[in-house]
Write an enzyme that holds these catalytic residues in place. Structure first.
Site, PDB file in Angstrom:
ATOM      1  N   GLY A  10       0.963  -1.197   0.177  1.00 15.41           N
ATOM      2  CA  GLY A  10       0.004   0.036   0.066  1.00 15.41           C
ATOM      3  C   GLY A  10       0.877   1.105  -0.007  1.00 15.41           C
ATOM      4  N   CYS A  11       0.343   2.356   0.423  1.00 15.26           N
ATOM      5  CA  CYS A  11       0.876   3.578   0.526  1.00 15.26           C
ATOM      6  C   CYS A  11       2.179   3.307   1.207  1.00 15.26           C
ATOM      7  CB  CYS A  11       0.013   4.451   0.991  1.00 15.26           C
ATOM      8  SG  CYS A  11       0.880   6.329   1.106  1.00 15.26           S
ATOM      9  N   PHE A  12       3.538   3.969   0.593  1.00 15.44           N
ATOM     10  CA  PHE A  12       4.617   4.303   1.713  1.00 15.44           C
ATOM     11  C   PHE A  12       4.643   4.811   2.628  1.00 15.44           C
ATOM     12  CE2 PHE A  12       6.365   6.500  -2.162  1.00 15.44           C
ATOM     13  CZ  PHE A  12       5.895   7.548  -1.922  1.00 15.44           C
ATOM     14  N   TRP A  13       3.874   5.894   2.878  1.00 15.72           N
ATOM     15  CA  TRP A  13       3.509   6.934   3.971  1.00 15.72           C
ATOM     16  C   TRP A  13       3.206   5.872   5.063  1.00 15.72           C
ATOM     17  CZ3 TRP A  13      -0.019  11.111   1.850  1.00 15.72           C
ATOM     18  CH2 TRP A  13       0.703  11.915   1.074  1.00 15.72           C
ATOM     19  N   CYS A  14       2.405   4.802   5.192  1.00 15.70           N
ATOM     20  CA  CYS A  14       1.883   3.997   6.139  1.00 15.70           C
ATOM     21  C   CYS A  14       3.059   3.047   6.558  1.00 15.70           C
ATOM     22  CB  CYS A  14       0.821   3.024   5.704  1.00 15.70           C
ATOM     23  SG  CYS A  14      -0.675   4.164   5.274  1.00 15.70           S
TER      24      CYS A  14
END
Length: 180
Positions: A10-14
């Site tokens: 998923g999102c690399f921010w997570c």
């Protein structure tokens, strides 16, 4: 001697703020892998024209945390049963993928999927691929949660994951009593 893991969930921010808390993890870089263009940008990847997946590159000390432990965390912090999506983040750039950097990592990844499959109601769709070029994301994405904790996505998507993560993986966190 440090090793490298490259994981997409998923999102690399997570992924970055969670993996950064683990003992033995020296660095977590958000970036892109698996595509067909050179030096992709966030906008290009989001528009799905490059074939890249958002990933994190994790530099870790295998004396302090094993690759198998990283995979255990990986499968716990995202849904490996959804194809090209995590929650409201939808598209091939959000695929669940392990870019195995060598044959040993490939074996560990395949074993983890086989071992964990009975724990999920749906089949695990995580792809295991060989090592591919990692492109670091633009610096605005590095330590995004740390630098933007009040941003909406951080508040509603990342923040709720932090407490359960810390509780479940307490013994693997930096500063834990079991840290060498």
């Amino acid at each position: 001697m440090m090793e490298v893991a490259v994981l997409g969930g998923g999102c690399f921010w997570c992924l970055e703020p969670l993996f950064s808390q683990l003992k033995g993890v020296e660095q977590v870089l958000p970036g892109y892998a698996g595509g067909h263009t050179q030096q992709p940008t966030y906008e290009e990847v989001c528009h799905q024209g490059t074939g890249h997946i958002e990933v994190v590159q994790i530099r870790f000390d295998p004396e302090l945390i094993s690759y198998a432990q990283l995979l255990e965390v990986f499968f716990a912090i995202h849904d490996p049963t959804t194809l090209d999506r995590q929650g409201n983040d939808v598209g091939p750039q959000y695929a669940s993928v392990i870019f195995a950097q060598n044959a040993t990592q490939q074996q560990h990844a395949e074993a983890a999927i086989q071992k964990l499959s009975p724990n999920f109601e749906q089949p695990i769709v995580t792809r295991v691929r060989g090592a591919e070029r990692f492109w670091p994301a633009e610096t605005i994405h590095h330590r995004y949660y740390e630098q933007n904790p009040q941003q909406g996505y951080c508040q509603y998507v990342i923040q709720p994951k932090l407490g359960p993560f810390a509780q479940r993986f307490k013994s693997l966190l930096k500063g834990s009593a079991s840290e060498v």
